[in-house]
Design a protein around this motif. Structure first.
Motif, PDB file in Angstrom:
ATOM      1  N   THR A 385     -16.178 -19.958   9.416  1.00 25.62           N
ATOM      2  CA  THR A 385     -14.737 -19.745   9.525  1.00 25.62           C
ATOM      3  C   THR A 385     -13.978 -21.074   9.536  1.00 25.62           C
ATOM      4  N   ALA A 386     -14.565 -22.093  10.135  1.00 25.51           N
ATOM      5  CA  ALA A 386     -13.890 -23.393  10.222  1.00 25.51           C
ATOM      6  C   ALA A 386     -13.661 -24.031   8.864  1.00 25.51           C
ATOM      7  N   ALA A 387     -14.337 -23.573   7.824  1.00 21.61           N
ATOM      8  CA  ALA A 387     -14.144 -24.109   6.476  1.00 21.61           C
ATOM      9  C   ALA A 387     -13.059 -23.355   5.715  1.00 21.61           C
ATOM     10  N   HIS A 388     -12.302 -22.514   6.420  1.00 27.66           N
ATOM     11  CA  HIS A 388     -11.278 -21.693   5.793  1.00 27.66           C
ATOM     12  C   HIS A 388      -9.926 -21.909   6.465  1.00 27.66           C
ATOM     13  N   THR A 389      -8.876 -21.634   5.718  1.00 33.15           N
ATOM     14  CA  THR A 389      -7.529 -21.771   6.255  1.00 33.15           C
ATOM     15  C   THR A 389      -7.178 -20.512   7.038  1.00 33.15           C
ATOM     16  N   THR A 390      -7.702 -20.450   8.225  1.00 27.45           N
ATOM     17  CA  THR A 390      -7.458 -19.340   9.143  1.00 27.45           C
ATOM     18  C   THR A 390      -7.743 -19.834  10.560  1.00 27.45           C
ATOM     19  N   ALA A 391      -7.886 -18.915  11.512  1.00 27.71           N
ATOM     20  CA  ALA A 391      -8.067 -19.294  12.919  1.00 27.71           C
ATOM     21  C   ALA A 391      -9.521 -19.144  13.345  1.00 27.71           C
ATOM     22  N   THR A 392      -9.998 -20.113  14.124  1.00 26.89           N
ATOM     23  CA  THR A 392     -11.288 -19.987  14.800  1.00 26.89           C
ATOM     24  C   THR A 392     -11.032 -19.896  16.299  1.00 26.89           C
ATOM     25  N   VAL A 393     -11.889 -19.160  16.991  1.00 26.62           N
ATOM     26  CA  VAL A 393     -11.764 -18.980  18.436  1.00 26.62           C
ATOM     27  C   VAL A 393     -13.005 -19.565  19.095  1.00 26.62           C
ATOM     28  N   ASN A 394     -12.781 -20.446  20.055  1.00 29.68           N
ATOM     29  CA  ASN A 394     -13.878 -21.100  20.787  1.00 29.68           C
ATOM     30  C   ASN A 394     -14.906 -21.722  19.843  1.00 29.68           C
ATOM     31  N   ASP A 395     -14.388 -22.282  18.733  1.00 26.71           N
ATOM     32  CA  ASP A 395     -15.229 -22.986  17.759  1.00 26.71           C
ATOM     33  C   ASP A 395     -16.371 -22.108  17.256  1.00 26.71           C
ATOM     34  N   THR A 396     -16.084 -20.814  17.065  1.00 27.71           N
ATOM     35  CA  THR A 396     -17.091 -19.832  16.665  1.00 27.71           C
ATOM     36  C   THR A 396     -16.636 -19.122  15.406  1.00 27.71           C
ATOM     37  N   SER A 397     -17.562 -18.828  14.506  1.00 25.27           N
ATOM     38  CA  SER A 397     -17.218 -18.096  13.293  1.00 25.27           C
ATOM     39  C   SER A 397     -16.989 -16.620  13.584  1.00 25.27           C
ATOM     40  N   GLN A 398     -16.180 -15.985  12.727  1.00 25.01           N
ATOM     41  CA  GLN A 398     -15.948 -14.548  12.854  1.00 25.01           C
ATOM     42  C   GLN A 398     -17.248 -13.759  12.683  1.00 25.01           C
ATOM     43  N   ALA A 399     -18.144 -14.282  11.864  1.00 19.01           N
ATOM     44  CA  ALA A 399     -19.401 -13.599  11.572  1.00 19.01           C
ATOM     45  C   ALA A 399     -20.518 -14.627  11.587  1.00 19.01           C
ATOM     46  N   ARG A 400     -21.749 -14.149  11.516  1.00 19.18           N
ATOM     47  CA  ARG A 400     -22.869 -15.093  11.491  1.00 19.18           C
ATOM     48  C   ARG A 400     -23.781 -14.780  10.314  1.00 19.18           C
ATOM     49  N   PHE A 401     -24.499 -15.815   9.884  1.00 17.34           N
ATOM     50  CA  PHE A 401     -25.432 -15.658   8.769  1.00 17.34           C
ATOM     51  C   PHE A 401     -26.683 -16.489   9.004  1.00 17.34           C
ATOM     52  N   ALA A 402     -26.859 -16.978  10.230  1.00 15.32           N
ATOM     53  CA  ALA A 402     -28.076 -17.700  10.602  1.00 15.32           C
ATOM     54  C   ALA A 402     -29.067 -16.697  11.180  1.00 15.32           C
ATOM     55  N   LEU A 403     -30.196 -16.554  10.538  1.00 14.27           N
ATOM     56  CA  LEU A 403     -31.200 -15.577  10.940  1.00 14.27           C
ATOM     57  C   LEU A 403     -32.378 -16.264  11.616  1.00 14.27           C
ATOM     58  N   PRO A 404     -33.216 -15.511  12.315  1.00 11.61           N
ATOM     59  CA  PRO A 404     -34.425 -16.101  12.888  1.00 11.61           C
ATOM     60  C   PRO A 404     -35.265 -16.773  11.817  1.00 11.61           C
ATOM     61  N   ALA A 405     -36.015 -17.778  12.218  1.00 14.92           N
ATOM     62  CA  ALA A 405     -36.791 -18.589  11.274  1.00 14.92           C
ATOM     63  C   ALA A 405     -37.647 -17.717  10.366  1.00 14.92           C
ATOM     64  N   GLY A 406     -37.576 -18.009   9.089  1.00 15.44           N
ATOM     65  CA  GLY A 406     -38.397 -17.309   8.109  1.00 15.44           C
ATOM     66  C   GLY A 406     -37.752 -16.087   7.483  1.00 15.44           C
ATOM     67  N   TRP A 407     -36.723 -15.543   8.124  1.00 18.85           N
ATOM     68  CA  TRP A 407     -36.141 -14.311   7.621  1.00 18.85           C
ATOM     69  C   TRP A 407     -35.227 -14.535   6.432  1.00 18.85           C
ATOM     70  N   ASP A 408     -34.659 -15.730   6.297  1.00 22.96           N
ATOM     71  CA  ASP A 408     -33.810 -15.974   5.140  1.00 22.96           C
ATOM     72  C   ASP A 408     -34.627 -15.959   3.853  1.00 22.96           C
ATOM     73  N   ASP A 409     -35.903 -16.386   3.912  1.00 21.65           N
ATOM     74  CA  ASP A 409     -36.761 -16.305   2.730  1.00 21.65           C
ATOM     75  C   ASP A 409     -37.088 -14.862   2.382  1.00 21.65           C
ATOM     76  N   TRP A 410     -36.970 -13.985   3.355  1.00 18.71           N
ATOM     77  CA  TRP A 410     -37.366 -12.588   3.161  1.00 18.71           C
ATOM     78  C   TRP A 410     -36.202 -11.728   2.684  1.00 18.71           C
ATOM     79  N   ILE A 411     -35.045 -11.848   3.335  1.00 16.55           N
ATOM     80  CA  ILE A 411     -33.920 -10.978   2.994  1.00 16.55           C
ATOM     81  C   ILE A 411     -32.675 -11.759   2.585  1.00 16.55           C
ATOM     82  N   GLY A 412     -32.793 -13.080   2.396  1.00 17.64           N
ATOM     83  CA  GLY A 412     -31.631 -13.861   2.021  1.00 17.64           C
ATOM     84  C   GLY A 412     -30.792 -14.228   3.231  1.00 17.64           C
ATOM     85  N   THR A 413     -29.514 -14.408   3.014  1.00 15.58           N
ATOM     86  CA  THR A 413     -28.611 -14.830   4.096  1.00 15.58           C
ATOM     87  C   THR A 413     -27.403 -13.898   4.169  1.00 15.58           C
ATOM     88  N   PRO A 414     -27.629 -12.636   4.516  1.00 18.67           N
ATOM     89  CA  PRO A 414     -26.489 -11.711   4.610  1.00 18.67           C
ATOM     90  C   PRO A 414     -25.565 -12.079   5.762  1.00 18.67           C
TER      91      PRO A 414
END
Length: 572
Positions: A385-414
């Protein structure tokens, strides 16, 4: 596996596991016989290709230099198909064979011999074993289209044995793709697979039933993925460009073969062309939302040459979830919808309620965009969210796309746990254009709803914005929440502060805009623009810092204080 793992991701993982099992079975001896069969006698037609071609690149390929996916690999006389290259994107582009268009554009015997040798090399290396990246269904679809489109350069000077081997290998790939297309993950590549099968049914001697099936399956996929306003279900503007680059030649191939294209194909193209204009700023660049990076201007121009309407862009894309405000030479484009479904969100960004603004031939307020071929470490930063012209709250993104280790190779980065409810109301009153939109991306964690009202004056000289933060029931926030309202500035634009503290945005030969906010001091901070042609570069951003408990409403304004006289050749 981390506790609390999203059920949607479990579902994605289960479906991906099932696809891998099915694909492995289909590549085994028990299935392989199904892909053999009668070799087509000839090619009926070579479909056109709208993608840009450069004969100079043909010379580089001849000398063993393959610049693909942003990486240059020198073969040193080896086969590129036998080299140990770890860059997955480079391998996919290599095996996709879209680079054949450069050899075709060279129009020389040497280029034809090189193309013929490289295709024969691939057939000898990968044509007899269905495995690896070369037989990823998405790659197979691209390769089928490229081989058909540029069959002339491959077959020029070929003997009968090479000609028949080429046709036989295409037929095997078509049968393989036909067997797996229905099981591909939802999204752009599945649609392209249906296009590849339609191209093949038109370009090769096939029963009329095969063409009807290919047309019917393509129509069904188009109706699912292309929205009523012409956007793609992934909400990524880049998908519109990429799909039109194949749909327009496909429509032409139907006409060349005196076959009527389906209503779904004709309707999809007619909706997508205005949608492409919708995302286009007056400098020809496409707005950077949900995976869009660098705009290839010549490709967009080549596609828009097929737009017979040549009308004004849409102002409202409710199905895609975007708003466009355009008056005079000022354009504002905003994201006003929730993220796409997880299976379609591998490139989606956490940028709900973000906007971009251009004035004349220059962009002023932007999102940071993505670097399509850059370092993987930058991807999460560009999607935040911080890379967009909008608001961030408590320095946190509206959504997340960081998955547990190894899962991005399996299902990508939804993208997961983003806004679920996004409301938007269009304002169109006495020439005043605008919208009021809100999202609940911060409701679960911080109990906050972010609401943004944005209007553009009838003369296009003033943009008024108001950002509000309240609880889901509409009451004032009770818990402390540090909010940062960010306005990312295009790298070509400079920021100046006058003696009275007023901020001005201007560049060489541009208009001049001032930024003001009642009751808050704008702070200028460093930023990164990921979507520059030469890769990520330094830029700046205006930031308004506040505590949502102490201040629930932030009015701000952008005002044009000087209009440049350089107004020639502005695209619509």
């Amino acid at each position: 596996m981390a506790s609390g793992f999203n059920p949607q991701l479990w579902d994605l993982a289960a479906r991906q596991a099932w696809r891998r099992v099915r694909r492995r079975l289909r590549a085994g001896p028990a299935y392989r016989w199904r892909y053999t069969g009668r070799t087509p006698e000839r090619l009926l037609i070579a479909p056109p290709d709208l993608r840009l071609a450069d004969p100079q690149i043909a010379r580089e390929i001849y000398h063993g230099r393959f610049l693909l996916a942003g990486q240059l690999v020198e073969t040193g006389g080896q086969s590129p198909f036998q080299m140990d290259v770890r860059n997955q994107a480079w391998l996919e582009e290599l095996h996709g064979f879209r680079w054949l268009r450069h050899l075709n554009a060279a129009r020389s015997d040497l280029a034809s011999a090189n193309a013929r040798a490289l295709v024969a090399d691939w057939i000898g290396t990968h044509g007899r074993r269905i495995s690896g990246v070369a037989w990823n269904p998405a790659v197979v679809a691209r390769r089928i289209i490229a081989w058909l489109q540029h069959s002339a350069v491959v077959l020029q000077g070929a003997d009968l044995a090479a000609y028949r081997q080429f046709l036989k290998t295409i037929a095997i790939q078509v049968r393989f793709l036909r067997s797996v297309a229905g099981e591909m993950p939802d999204g752009e590549e599945k649609l392209r697979a249906r296009m590849a099968l339609a191209f093949a049914a038109l370009s090769l001697p096939t029963p009329i039933s095969a063409l009807r099936n290919a047309t019917r399956n393509l129509s069904s996929e188009l109706e699912r993925q292309i929205l009523p306003d012409g956007g793609h279900s992934s909400r990524n503007p880049r998908a519109i460009i990429e799909l039109l680059a194949d749909l327009l030649p496909l429509r032409q191939t139907y006409a060349n073969q005196s076959e009527p294209p389906s209503e779904a194909l004709v309707g999809a193209v007619e909706r997508m062309l205005p949608a492409l204009r919708f995302f286009r700023h007056r400098d020809g660049t496409l707005a950077r939302f949900n995976g869009m990076g660098v705009t290839v201007h010549d490709r967009v121009a080549a596609i828009l040459r097929h737009d017979d309407t040549v009308g004004a862009p849409l102002s409202h894309a409710p199905y895609s979830g975007y708003e466009r405000l355009a008056t005079g030479t000022t354009t504002v484009i905003a994201d006003t919808a929730a993220p796409p479904a997880p299976e379609l969100s591998s490139m989606a960004n956490a940028g709900c309620l973000s906007f971009e603004m251009s004035s004349g031939r220059h962009q002023f307020i932007v999102n940071c965009g993505v670097d399509s071929f850059g370092e993987e470490a930058f991807r999460p930063l560009a999607r935040a969210t911080a890379a967009h012209t909008t608001a961030t709250v408590n320095d946190t993104s509206q959504a997340r796309f960081a998955l547990p280790a190894g899962w991005d190779d399996w299902i990508g980065t939804p993208l997961v746990k983003g806004p679920r409810s996004v409301a938007c109301r269009r304002i169109d009153d006495a020439g005043m254009l605008g919208f009021i939109a809100s999202h609940d991306g911060y409701a679960d964690r911080f109990g906050l709803i972010h609401e943004r009202r944005l209007t553009l004056s009838p003369d296009g000289l003033r943009i008024d914005g108001v950002d509000r933060f309240h609880r889901p029931d509409g009451s004032a926030p009770e818990q402390s929440a540090v909010v940062a309202l960010r306005f990312h500035i295009h790298p070509d634009i400079e920021l100046y502060r006058d003696d009275e503290g007023m901020l001005y945005l201007a560049g060489e030969g541009t208009d001049t805009w001032s930024f003001s906010c009642d009751g808050l001091e704008p702070v200028v901070e460093e930023s990164i623009f990921f979507a520059a042609v030469a890769g990520p570069c330094r830029s700046r951003q205006i930031v308004l810092h506040l505590n949502a408990v102490e201040r629930t409403q932030v009015p701000w304004r952008l005002t044009c204080t000087y209009r440049s006289t350089a107004r020639s050749n502005l695209p619509s």
